[in-house]
Design an enzyme around this catalytic site. Sequence first.
Site, PDB file in Angstrom:
ATOM      1  N   ARG A 172       0.807  -1.217   0.000  1.00 16.83           N
ATOM      2  CA  ARG A 172       0.000   0.000   0.000  1.00 16.83           C
ATOM      3  C   ARG A 172       0.842   1.270   0.000  1.00 16.83           C
ATOM      4  O   ARG A 172       0.648   2.169  -0.817  1.00 16.83           O
ATOM      5  CB  ARG A 172      -0.863   0.074   1.275  1.00 16.83           C
ATOM      6  N   THR A 173       1.748   1.364   0.973  1.00 14.79           N
ATOM      7  CA  THR A 173       2.419   2.644   1.200  1.00 14.79           C
ATOM      8  C   THR A 173       3.269   3.039  -0.004  1.00 14.79           C
ATOM      9  O   THR A 173       3.225   4.172  -0.468  1.00 14.79           O
ATOM     10  CB  THR A 173       3.276   2.577   2.484  1.00 14.79           C
TER      11      THR A 173
ATOM     12  N   LYS B 173      25.727  -4.550  -1.962  1.00 16.40           N
ATOM     13  CA  LYS B 173      27.207  -4.583  -2.027  1.00 16.40           C
ATOM     14  C   LYS B 173      27.811  -3.876  -0.823  1.00 16.40           C
ATOM     15  O   LYS B 173      29.003  -3.595  -0.793  1.00 16.40           O
ATOM     16  CB  LYS B 173      27.698  -3.901  -3.302  1.00 16.40           C
TER      17      LYS B 173
ATOM     18  N   ARG C 176      11.466   3.959   4.039  1.00 12.62           N
ATOM     19  CA  ARG C 176      11.011   2.929   4.985  1.00 12.62           C
ATOM     20  C   ARG C 176      12.213   2.082   5.360  1.00 12.62           C
ATOM     21  O   ARG C 176      12.980   1.646   4.484  1.00 12.62           O
ATOM     22  CB  ARG C 176       9.928   2.050   4.354  1.00 12.62           C
TER      23      ARG C 176
ATOM     24  N   HIS D  26       4.915   5.937  11.838  1.00  8.48           N
ATOM     25  CA  HIS D  26       4.414   5.807  10.461  1.00  8.48           C
ATOM     26  C   HIS D  26       3.466   7.001  10.278  1.00  8.48           C
ATOM     27  O   HIS D  26       2.242   6.848  10.268  1.00  8.48           O
ATOM     28  CB  HIS D  26       3.699   4.464  10.308  1.00  8.48           C
TER      29      HIS D  26
HETATM   30  N1  ASP Z   1       1.596  -1.535   6.838  1.00  9.65           N
HETATM   31  C1  ASP Z   1       1.746  -1.146   8.224  1.00  9.65           C
HETATM   32  C2  ASP Z   1       3.194  -0.859   8.535  1.00  9.65           C
HETATM   33  O1  ASP Z   1       4.009  -0.819   7.663  1.00  9.65           O
HETATM   34  C3  ASP Z   1       1.136  -2.107   9.167  1.00  9.65           C
HETATM   35  C4  ASP Z   1       1.692  -3.502   9.145  1.00  9.65           C
HETATM   36  O2  ASP Z   1       2.648  -3.810   8.422  1.00  9.65           O
HETATM   37  O3  ASP Z   1       1.164  -4.311   9.905  1.00  9.65           O
HETATM   38  O4  ASP Z   1       3.515  -0.641   9.687  1.00  9.65           O
END
Ligand code: ASP
Length: 322
Positions: A67-68, A95, A117, A147
């Site tokens: 999703r993100t 590397k 991330r 987040h």
């Molecule tokens: N997508 C959310 C996160 O990245 C929740 C999860 O992974 O459970 O934190």
Amino acid sequence: MSAARAQFDEAGRLRHLLTLEAMPPRLILELLDTAAALAAATGGKVKKLPLLRGRTVVNLFFEPSTRTRTSFELAASRLSAEVVNFDVAQSSTTKGETVLDTLRTLEAMHCDLFVVRHRENGTPEYLARHAGPGVAIVNAGDGNHAHPTQGLLDAYTIRHHKGPEFGRLRVAIVGDIAHSRVARSAIHVLTALGVGELRVCGPAALLPRDLGPAIAVSSDLDAILDGVDVVMMLRLQRERMRETEVPDAADYHARYGLDRRRLALARPDAIVMHPGPMNRGVEIASEVADGPQSVILDQVSNGLVVRMAVMARLVGAGNVAG
Ligand code: ASP
């Protein structure tokens, strides 16, 4: 608190988005209002706005995401930015290149905004502290720390369904609170917006001790659900647990899974949220995930306009709130 400070410049302007901790409520509301204006401007359809024309956005995801990452990619392209999806598996990270050298390399190619991330808490803040002038970092999830765009989209979704008076709302967050950056950002944003009552629930081993006196904490899910307006379910973050810590799925579902019977304990018009990915039959039953009270797919849609609002605020041209 250091991420909370590092995201502002000397003049107090938001330069990066790292956390919702200590975020001024006025700023949160401005971002939500911008997102609503963008939703109205695009009419929910695929329509490009020129706010990020000439800008380059890089998705730097060192942890998996569906999703993100897609949401940031679409949000950036709908603002007319050029988007680069950095593929960690095919990159020089394998590397031994450090994350800072990766940032510097991409900065040298005149990239403007990095969506980061990482499994380590604090990596986006570290990059923000080293980012060149005019370069913005957005935290797309670091370890169990924060987040922030998820917290904003959750607040947006709650406001959309329940109205702007957060003081009248009772919200329950259920599941693996200890390992959840989603829970932490939700707690920060809901507290800032003055939520009436915040309750968290999960097995004792997955409840942090440092939540403060304003939050009701319990392992009794039926009691927690009594009369709430919003139920936010969380996935067990197996990847952040040792093998022996992972609860048995059937046992966990029996105690902490949201099914129709349990949902009936909440208000009849309560909404059900989940940040995804869901583990059906573990923290949530399909009858609830796909039921009439679920707003889980709304959260996904809202994530797009919220991320557009964040990027427009950090590196966009002109005022989009009007
Ligand atoms: N997508 C959310 C996160 O990245 C929740 C999860 O992974 O459970 O934190």
